[in-house]
Design an enzyme around this catalytic site. Sequence first.
Site: not given
Length: 447
Positions: A11, A121
Amino acid sequence: MLMVPFTAQSHLNQALQLSFLISSNYQIEVHYAASSKHNRQVKHRLTGGGDRSSSDLLSKIHFHDLPMPHFLSPLPNPNSTSKFPAHLQSSFDATLHLRHPVATLLRQLSATARRLVVIHDTLMSFVVQDVADIPNAESYNFRCVSAFSSCCMNSHYKGESIPPLEECFVTDDILRLSAVQAEFLKIKQGDILNTSRQMESSYLDLDMAKNEHNVNNKQWAIAPLINRVRTINPTSGNECLLWLEKQPPKSVMYVSFGSTISMTDEQIEALALGLKESKQRFLWVLRDADKADIFTGEVRNLKLPNGFEESVKETGMVVRDWAPQMEILGHRSVGGFMSHCGWNSCLESLSLGVPIAAWPMHSDQPYNAVLITEILKVGIEVREWADKSEVVSSCTIKKAVERLMASDEGEEIRKRAEELGGVLRDATEEGGVSKMEMDSFIAHITR
């Protein structure tokens, strides 16, 4: 623009690649906010090989070290019944304490800008919730998974699993952390997806239609991010790249299972024997899963069978450090990738035309493997998901390697992968669908 990534390596990296694309190609000032440990981690892994172009890209990003409470950093447990990296949960939970530092940063940045655009995110939706109270700020959700896996997981949680992969591949703790985010996903004004309409058009449409958080939101599919601003140099002097230079074209199976996979000693031994018995060339990155803090404490010593490396020195190489995956996959000698099917690895492999021997372990990986092997048909499965709790035998591994690297079927799969790679790369060029979607997003936020 403020980028707020989740703390797992894949990520962090995807958010950084998007930061590079926006700062370099659209001349927008980009800020990247994470804990000091995670900022250090993502920068270290990008520049570990001394790549000057990466250092130049990093210099354009404004990094902010957020104060994060202490989190535990135990060794991963290779013998756990679940392959999900539960040992990272302490660091995952600590992200919830970033809300107030992020709110302070939001107020500081918004005071000096006409508009502040926050890209976060999905698992950081709670952290950025205060964007709703800032008049000149707006937020967008950056989704680091495939549209297919997103559709499947949404259906799974509603009791309509498609495909019918029994048992979820995560823990109750990460599900609870995900549930915390749900209320704050309503704040976002759209989704940026790290995928391409050339590859997942029908699933993007399905995801938009079925996901309750997408009502009245916009959607932009912008992948692949690689190769857009950073030049891949597959002969940059790294030891494993120098070894690849000596191998014939498309002859090497690259073997790597990402940053969250921890194998048992028994499985490592079976993998070693399977690679050896296949008599195919291979480059194996043998690492344990990341700890929550990769810079401190002991690391598990991963043991190979006695004499293994000496016995395969003519055909194989084992790397025990962080490896330059993009350069490896982009090398002319690499003809296949044995992978855990993390979405980052899938995109990197497919955009470079390398077929995948799929060996999923947890999270979205089993769904990505279905996409790769059954829908796109650009890979094979190493073993069936139903057998996930068993050690994969050396014989099974040997057959999978031979099937992808030394059979007519494997050659056909490789051709399809190369064709898809060309399509994905073309999508990022002028007039390509991913380039147009990225341009559309930039036009929207600079309106």
